[in-house]
Design a protein around this motif. Sequence first.
Motif, PDB file in Angstrom:
ATOM      1  N   LYS A  20      29.209  32.032   9.447  1.00 14.68           N
ATOM      2  CA  LYS A  20      27.589  30.995  10.079  1.00 14.68           C
ATOM      3  C   LYS A  20      28.236  30.480  11.702  1.00 14.68           C
ATOM      4  N   ASP A  21      28.929  30.721  11.880  1.00 15.67           N
ATOM      5  CA  ASP A  21      29.505  30.437  13.575  1.00 15.67           C
ATOM      6  C   ASP A  21      29.240  31.926  14.409  1.00 15.67           C
ATOM      7  N   GLU A  23      28.850  34.551  16.577  1.00 13.77           N
ATOM      8  CA  GLU A  23      27.491  34.521  18.120  1.00 13.77           C
ATOM      9  C   GLU A  23      25.906  34.676  17.670  1.00 13.77           C
ATOM     10  N   ILE A  71      20.072  26.297   7.857  1.00 18.90           N
ATOM     11  CA  ILE A  71      21.162  25.969   8.207  1.00 18.90           C
ATOM     12  C   ILE A  71      20.552  25.060   9.068  1.00 18.90           C
ATOM     13  N   ASP A  74      24.870  20.500  10.674  1.00 15.70           N
ATOM     14  CA  ASP A  74      26.014  20.943   9.929  1.00 15.70           C
ATOM     15  C   ASP A  74      25.589  20.739   8.429  1.00 15.70           C
ATOM     16  N   ARG A 153      17.081  36.156  21.019  1.00 11.38           N
ATOM     17  CA  ARG A 153      17.891  34.942  20.509  1.00 11.38           C
ATOM     18  C   ARG A 153      18.066  33.610  21.519  1.00 11.38           C
ATOM     19  N   TYR A 155      21.193  32.065  21.774  1.00  9.20           N
ATOM     20  CA  TYR A 155      22.570  31.891  20.803  1.00  9.20           C
ATOM     21  C   TYR A 155      22.688  30.077  21.326  1.00  9.20           C
ATOM     22  N   ARG A 157      21.245  27.454  20.257  1.00  9.00           N
ATOM     23  CA  ARG A 157      21.314  27.084  19.030  1.00  9.00           C
ATOM     24  C   ARG A 157      21.248  28.477  17.950  1.00  9.00           C
ATOM     25  N   ARG A 158      21.429  27.200  16.960  1.00  5.93           N
ATOM     26  CA  ARG A 158      21.653  27.667  15.547  1.00  5.93           C
ATOM     27  C   ARG A 158      20.279  28.148  14.959  1.00  5.93           C
ATOM     28  N   ASP A 159      20.514  29.082  14.809  1.00  7.11           N
ATOM     29  CA  ASP A 159      19.079  30.273  13.699  1.00  7.11           C
ATOM     30  C   ASP A 159      18.799  30.164  12.239  1.00  7.11           C
ATOM     31  N   SER A 160      18.779  30.109  11.766  1.00 10.28           N
ATOM     32  CA  SER A 160      18.881  30.938  10.367  1.00 10.28           C
ATOM     33  C   SER A 160      17.230  31.343   9.382  1.00 10.28           C
ATOM     34  N   ASN A 185      19.548  35.616   8.545  1.00  6.28           N
ATOM     35  CA  ASN A 185      21.531  35.652   9.021  1.00  6.28           C
ATOM     36  C   ASN A 185      22.648  35.713   8.002  1.00  6.28           C
TER      37      ASN A 185
END
Length: 207
Positions: A20-21, A23, A71, A74, A153, A155, A157-160, A185
Amino acid sequence: MRQKINISQWKRKEIYHFFKDYEEPYYGIAVNLECSRAFEYAKEQKISFFLYYLYLILKAVNQTEAFKYRIEGDELYLYDVVNGSATIDRDDGTFGFSYIPYFEDLALFLDKATEEIIDIRMSDRLIKSELGENIIHFSSLPWIQFTHVSHPRRYSRRDSIPKITVGKYFLKEKKRMIPVSVHVNHAVADGLHVGQFFETLQKLLNE
């Protein structure tokens, strides 16, 4: 509707925390699927082949649980329904991002999707509103018989959100084939799940 996942009790928690973390947690797979029957059905019913295969893709997505996890911050959620955000072309060479809700009823889906396409083509906005997380990012490249696709992308911003692209159909030994690319993801979807999606989509294309 969405369901919050208790990650500590989720069977994939180790895989989730591992990826999940990253890059770049996304990976992509492109395959050629046979679309002969689906193409003929769209032609017989006088409906857009683009909208018909988008409908089948959304149907397959909604039958693939791994493609419905998101996601958010958190937290991890599982959505009941996933809709579509397709890029829609305009006559001036630009495009806009649409919001196309998924309906099991094909006629209702086509009606709502057609309304959205007309609205996008009559506007000059790239994004008309917040689209939410329970979507797929969808693109059609009817000019290109591709073998691989990559995506821009952000990076920070967390993207799923799954990213699905369809290319130019072609003939192979009298069968009509179409390239389909899927990016997901790895924290929420493995190769097993992508394979399940492709298997489901191929069955739907054959019906």
